[in-house]
Design a protein around this motif. Sequence first.
Motif, PDB file in Angstrom:
ATOM      1  N   SER A  34     -40.291  47.189   8.665  1.00 58.81           N
ATOM      2  CA  SER A  34     -41.331  46.244   8.251  1.00 58.81           C
ATOM      3  C   SER A  34     -42.726  46.848   8.346  1.00 58.81           C
ATOM      4  N   MET A  35     -42.978  47.691   9.326  1.00 62.10           N
ATOM      5  CA  MET A  35     -44.289  48.340   9.399  1.00 62.10           C
ATOM      6  C   MET A  35     -44.457  49.352   8.267  1.00 62.10           C
ATOM      7  N   GLY A  36     -43.390  50.041   7.915  1.00 65.56           N
ATOM      8  CA  GLY A  36     -43.452  50.938   6.760  1.00 65.56           C
ATOM      9  C   GLY A  36     -43.678  50.168   5.469  1.00 65.56           C
ATOM     10  N   ALA A  37     -42.995  49.040   5.318  1.00 64.49           N
ATOM     11  CA  ALA A  37     -43.177  48.207   4.126  1.00 64.49           C
ATOM     12  C   ALA A  37     -44.594  47.639   4.054  1.00 64.49           C
ATOM     13  N   ALA A  38     -45.188  47.335   5.201  1.00 67.29           N
ATOM     14  CA  ALA A  38     -46.577  46.842   5.215  1.00 67.29           C
ATOM     15  C   ALA A  38     -47.518  47.915   4.684  1.00 67.29           C
ATOM     16  N   GLY A  39     -47.287  49.157   5.068  1.00 69.38           N
ATOM     17  CA  GLY A  39     -48.122  50.245   4.570  1.00 69.38           C
ATOM     18  C   GLY A  39     -47.983  50.423   3.070  1.00 69.38           C
ATOM     19  N   VAL A  40     -46.770  50.322   2.571  1.00 67.38           N
ATOM     20  CA  VAL A  40     -46.542  50.445   1.133  1.00 67.38           C
ATOM     21  C   VAL A  40     -47.168  49.267   0.391  1.00 67.38           C
ATOM     22  N   ALA A  41     -47.033  48.065   0.919  1.00 66.52           N
ATOM     23  CA  ALA A  41     -47.582  46.880   0.257  1.00 66.52           C
ATOM     24  C   ALA A  41     -49.098  46.926   0.168  1.00 66.52           C
ATOM     25  N   ARG A  42     -49.754  47.644   1.080  1.00 63.78           N
ATOM     26  CA  ARG A  42     -51.217  47.746   1.040  1.00 63.78           C
ATOM     27  C   ARG A  42     -51.697  48.535  -0.160  1.00 63.78           C
TER      28      ARG A  42
END
Length: 78
Positions: free
Chosen positions: A62-70
């Motif tokens: 989820s933290m990796g996905a947050a970075g991608v979503a930014r």
Amino acid sequence: MTIRERLVDDVAEWKRWWSLRWIIVGAFCAGAAAAYQWLPADWLPEIPALVKKILGLGALISMGAAGVARVVKQKPTA
């Protein structure tokens, strides 16, 4: 000092931001995994290894996905 980020047009739209959603999920998983060390010692053997793996992987993903979503431009839903 200059802000180079584009500021949000409407802060009331925070619920649509995928990066924030992933950050919330990641914070929950990371917090639960960190809280594990504060559990009473006699509780620890009762927690299945699968639960520990899910929390750890959930925080990582989820933290990796947050970075991608930014950095991904999201299509507005109107």
